[in-house]
Write a protein that holds these residues in place. Structure first.
Motif, PDB file in Angstrom:
ATOM      1  N   UNK A  12      -9.578 -11.828 -56.089  1.00 15.28           N
ATOM      2  CA  UNK A  12     -10.170 -12.005 -54.964  1.00 15.28           C
ATOM      3  C   UNK A  12     -11.639 -11.538 -54.577  1.00 15.28           C
ATOM      4  N   UNK A  13     -11.695 -10.255 -54.878  1.00 12.28           N
ATOM      5  CA  UNK A  13     -12.842  -9.466 -54.553  1.00 12.28           C
ATOM      6  C   UNK A  13     -13.838 -10.011 -55.509  1.00 12.28           C
ATOM      7  N   UNK A  14     -13.749 -10.363 -56.633  1.00 12.59           N
ATOM      8  CA  UNK A  14     -14.663 -10.736 -57.582  1.00 12.59           C
ATOM      9  C   UNK A  14     -15.040 -12.224 -57.263  1.00 12.59           C
ATOM     10  N   UNK A  15     -14.404 -12.964 -56.390  1.00 14.43           N
ATOM     11  CA  UNK A  15     -14.879 -14.162 -55.958  1.00 14.43           C
ATOM     12  C   UNK A  15     -14.654 -15.344 -56.998  1.00 14.43           C
ATOM     13  N   UNK A  16     -13.238 -14.905 -57.525  1.00 13.48           N
ATOM     14  CA  UNK A  16     -12.664 -16.238 -58.275  1.00 13.48           C
ATOM     15  C   UNK A  16     -12.284 -17.231 -57.462  1.00 13.48           C
ATOM     16  N   UNK A  17     -12.178 -18.603 -57.842  1.00 14.91           N
ATOM     17  CA  UNK A  17     -11.768 -19.713 -57.174  1.00 14.91           C
ATOM     18  C   UNK A  17     -10.331 -19.796 -57.254  1.00 14.91           C
ATOM     19  N   UNK A  18      -9.633 -19.320 -58.294  1.00 13.52           N
ATOM     20  CA  UNK A  18      -8.412 -19.380 -58.543  1.00 13.52           C
ATOM     21  C   UNK A  18      -7.694 -18.606 -59.593  1.00 13.52           C
ATOM     22  N   UNK A  19      -6.172 -18.425 -59.516  1.00 13.09           N
ATOM     23  CA  UNK A  19      -5.635 -17.658 -60.616  1.00 13.09           C
ATOM     24  C   UNK A  19      -4.369 -18.080 -60.631  1.00 13.09           C
ATOM     25  N   UNK A  20      -3.721 -17.928 -62.146  1.00 14.12           N
ATOM     26  CA  UNK A  20      -2.256 -18.422 -62.140  1.00 14.12           C
ATOM     27  C   UNK A  20      -1.408 -17.091 -62.797  1.00 14.12           C
ATOM     28  N   UNK A  21       0.001 -17.376 -62.708  1.00 18.41           N
ATOM     29  CA  UNK A  21       0.800 -15.975 -62.978  1.00 18.41           C
ATOM     30  C   UNK A  21       2.302 -16.852 -63.121  1.00 18.41           C
TER      31      UNK A  21
END
Length: 210
Positions: free
Chosen positions: A170-179
């Protein structure tokens, strides 16, 4: 920013998607196809990491069949991860050139994600890549995350399975993430996802990690 629990269509994930519109989606692997409802954004994984983690050959046929299933879905995927080779930069670039055009023919007008691997820099990203999918080894991924978010407008981070990692992306500015671990990890792990969604949506102060 959106969180994509991998291959999970359980009631908890559906409830989250309703409570936090635009914050929850699915990342669907070849072995985990779900028929996405019209309100659920989804992206298509290629299955390379699962094969690598289980010391199995990548299933090209399974991936092609996976792409075909999107044609009967109510809406197109948000993006598709072009086949890669985990932690192998050179082989991943070769696979991109083998597959990007084929995928465009099979699924027109769907953005393509390029899975970056250990040792890559922004100069390795091929023309035609719409999204950066930050893969590779865990240590390399987090050490180099800002290389991608600082230089590309659309970045997805793979294998994000803790509250701390959610905030890092989030802090890096990513658009999305999975897990894969949000439901498998039990109630405590799921509570971390609830807390992240609530705090990041409502502007509350995030947890401090030391």
């Amino acid at each position: 920013m959106i969180v994509m629990p991998t291959n999970n269509s359980g009631i908890q994930i559906g409830y989250m998607a309703g409570k936090y519109p635009g914050r929850i989606g699915w990342l669907l692997s070849p072995a985990g196809w779900r028929n996405p409802p019209s309100w659920m954004p989804y992206a298509i994984d290629n299955g390379a990491f699962g094969a690598w983690a289980n010391n199995q050959p990548w299933d090209e046929k399974g991936f092609r069949e996976h792409l075909e299933k999107t044609k009967s879905a109510s809406h197109k995927p948000t993006w598709i991860v072009v086949p890669d080779v985990v932690t192998d930069a050179e082989a991943t670039i070769i696979r991109w050139h083998e597959w990007a055009h084929q995928i465009k023919e099979l699924t027109p007008n769907v953005p393509l994600a390029f899975a970056v691997q250990d040792g890559m820099t922004k100069h390795h990203v091929p023309n035609g890549a719409d999204i950066i999918f930050v893969g590779g080894s865990t240590e390399w991924k987090w050490k180099n995350l800002y290389e991608w978010t600082d230089n590309f407008p659309r970045v997805h981070v793979g294998r994000v399975n803790s509250e701390r990692m959610l905030w890092m992306a989030h802090d890096a500015g990513a658009e999305s993430r999975d897990g894969t671990g949000w439901v498998r990890g039990g109630e405590d792990r799921l509570a971390e996802l609830w807390r992240y969604l609530d705090e990041s949506t409502n502007g509350r102060k995030q947890m401090q990690f030391f």
